[in-house]
Design a protein around this motif. Structure first.
Motif, PDB file in Angstrom:
ATOM      1  N   SER A 163       0.838  -1.202   0.000  1.00  0.00           N
ATOM      2  CA  SER A 163       0.000   0.000   0.000  1.00  0.00           C
ATOM      3  C   SER A 163       0.870   1.248   0.000  1.00  0.00           C
ATOM      4  O   SER A 163       2.072   1.192   0.265  1.00  0.00           O
ATOM      5  CB  SER A 163      -0.934   0.000   1.214  1.00  0.00           C
ATOM      6  OG  SER A 163      -0.230   0.389   2.377  1.00  0.00           O
ATOM      7  N   SER A 165       0.995   3.520   2.127  1.00  0.00           N
ATOM      8  CA  SER A 165       1.530   3.827   3.462  1.00  0.00           C
ATOM      9  C   SER A 165       2.630   2.845   3.885  1.00  0.00           C
ATOM     10  O   SER A 165       3.150   2.933   4.994  1.00  0.00           O
ATOM     11  CB  SER A 165       0.406   3.817   4.498  1.00  0.00           C
ATOM     12  OG  SER A 165      -0.065   2.495   4.690  1.00  0.00           O
ATOM     13  N   ASP A 195      -5.607   5.269   2.693  1.00  0.00           N
ATOM     14  CA  ASP A 195      -4.552   4.475   2.056  1.00  0.00           C
ATOM     15  C   ASP A 195      -5.070   3.888   0.745  1.00  0.00           C
ATOM     16  O   ASP A 195      -6.289   3.784   0.529  1.00  0.00           O
ATOM     17  CB  ASP A 195      -4.109   3.353   3.004  1.00  0.00           C
ATOM     18  CG  ASP A 195      -2.692   2.850   2.699  1.00  0.00           C
ATOM     19  OD1 ASP A 195      -2.051   3.401   1.782  1.00  0.00           O
ATOM     20  OD2 ASP A 195      -2.239   1.914   3.389  1.00  0.00           O
ATOM     21  N   LYS A 232       3.875  -3.615   8.523  1.00  0.00           N
ATOM     22  CA  LYS A 232       4.797  -2.537   8.165  1.00  0.00           C
ATOM     23  C   LYS A 232       6.202  -3.131   8.162  1.00  0.00           C
ATOM     24  O   LYS A 232       6.586  -3.849   9.079  1.00  0.00           O
ATOM     25  CB  LYS A 232       4.706  -1.433   9.239  1.00  0.00           C
ATOM     26  CG  LYS A 232       5.213  -0.095   8.754  1.00  0.00           C
ATOM     27  CD  LYS A 232       4.059   0.772   8.268  1.00  0.00           C
ATOM     28  CE  LYS A 232       4.541   2.181   7.971  1.00  0.00           C
ATOM     29  NZ  LYS A 232       3.525   2.977   7.318  1.00  0.00           N
TER      30      LYS A 232
END
Length: 235
Positions: A163, A165, A195, A232
């Motif tokens: 994505s 982000s 996002d 992440k």
């Protein structure tokens, strides 16, 4: 000598479709291309070998497929500017972007993977796109969504979604259903507010990538389930 046979009084031969970043396109003869391959590959955004009886297929961000007969594309010399693709089809460069360009001959018998910016994914048999229409809906989009990419599916077993982000989600290709072209697909990834999906990778083709100047090993991402939030990556 190159073999040429006649079909409906058209001599069938291999040509090279080229298009620059401004949307100007032309056909080069095979020998011109092969003599100047490095120059052409550097200067042109799209370079496609095909038969002069084939069709050029443009899948766009608007979820549309535009088809242009190669016979309708003017042939040109190496330094000729070419013709705007907008003049040869209903494609409108001011309203849509080309997300995948190929020739129909390459699609025959293949499965195509679709992914949208809202992370909707599906696989569609290429036979769904056999039509004489110059323009046809390639997929159904939710309001505010746009098509991010179309890929030919080979022997890939899993993919990774990334994505904007910086969330990454890796899951099995088997979790993406084979659907009709007029379906929206299924959600590949849960996106946070604001996002959107930015990139899709076949993990076997790109086991590691560079993201924000750091190496990311996609093949080391935990294999998760479709429709997760992803993780992440530490940079």
């Amino acid at each position: 000598a190159e073999a040429v046979y006649v079909e409906n009084e058209i001599s069938v031969q291999e040509v090279v479709f080229v298009m620059d970043r401004f949307g100007y396109c032309k056909l080069l003869d095979k020998s011109t291309y092969e003599r100047n391959q490095e120059t052409v590959d550097t200067e042109q955004v799209h370079v496609l070998r095909c038969l002069n009886t084939d069709k050029i297929c443009l899948f766009t961000s608007a979820g549309v497929l535009h088809q242009i007969k190669a016979l309708d594309i003017p042939s040109g010399k190496l330094r000729d500017k070419g013709t705007p693709i907008d003049n040869l089809s209903k494609y409108d460069g001011s309203k849509e972007e080309i997300v995948f360009l190929t020739n129909f001959g390459r699609l025959t018998g293949q499965l195509l993977l679709f992914a949208t910016k809202m992370a909707m994914v599906k696989q569609v048999p290429a036979e769904e796109f056999i039509t004489n229409n110059r323009t046809v809906a390639a997929t159904k989009l939710q309001e505010g969504d746009s098509l991010l990419t179309v890929r030919i599916v080979g022997t890939e077993t899993d993919l990774a979604l990334q994505s904007a982000s910086g969330m990454f989600l890796r899951f099995s290709m088997e979790e993406i259903p084979e659907l009709k072209k007029n379906s929206r697909g299924v959600r590949g990834m849960k996106l946070g507010a604001g996002d959107e999906l930015e990139e899709l990778y076949f993990v076997t083709q790109q086991p590691q990538i560079v993201y924000k100047e750091k190496e990311v090993h996609l093949n080391r991402l935990k294999l998760a389930k479709r429709d997760g939030k992803g993780s992440k990556v530490r940079l």
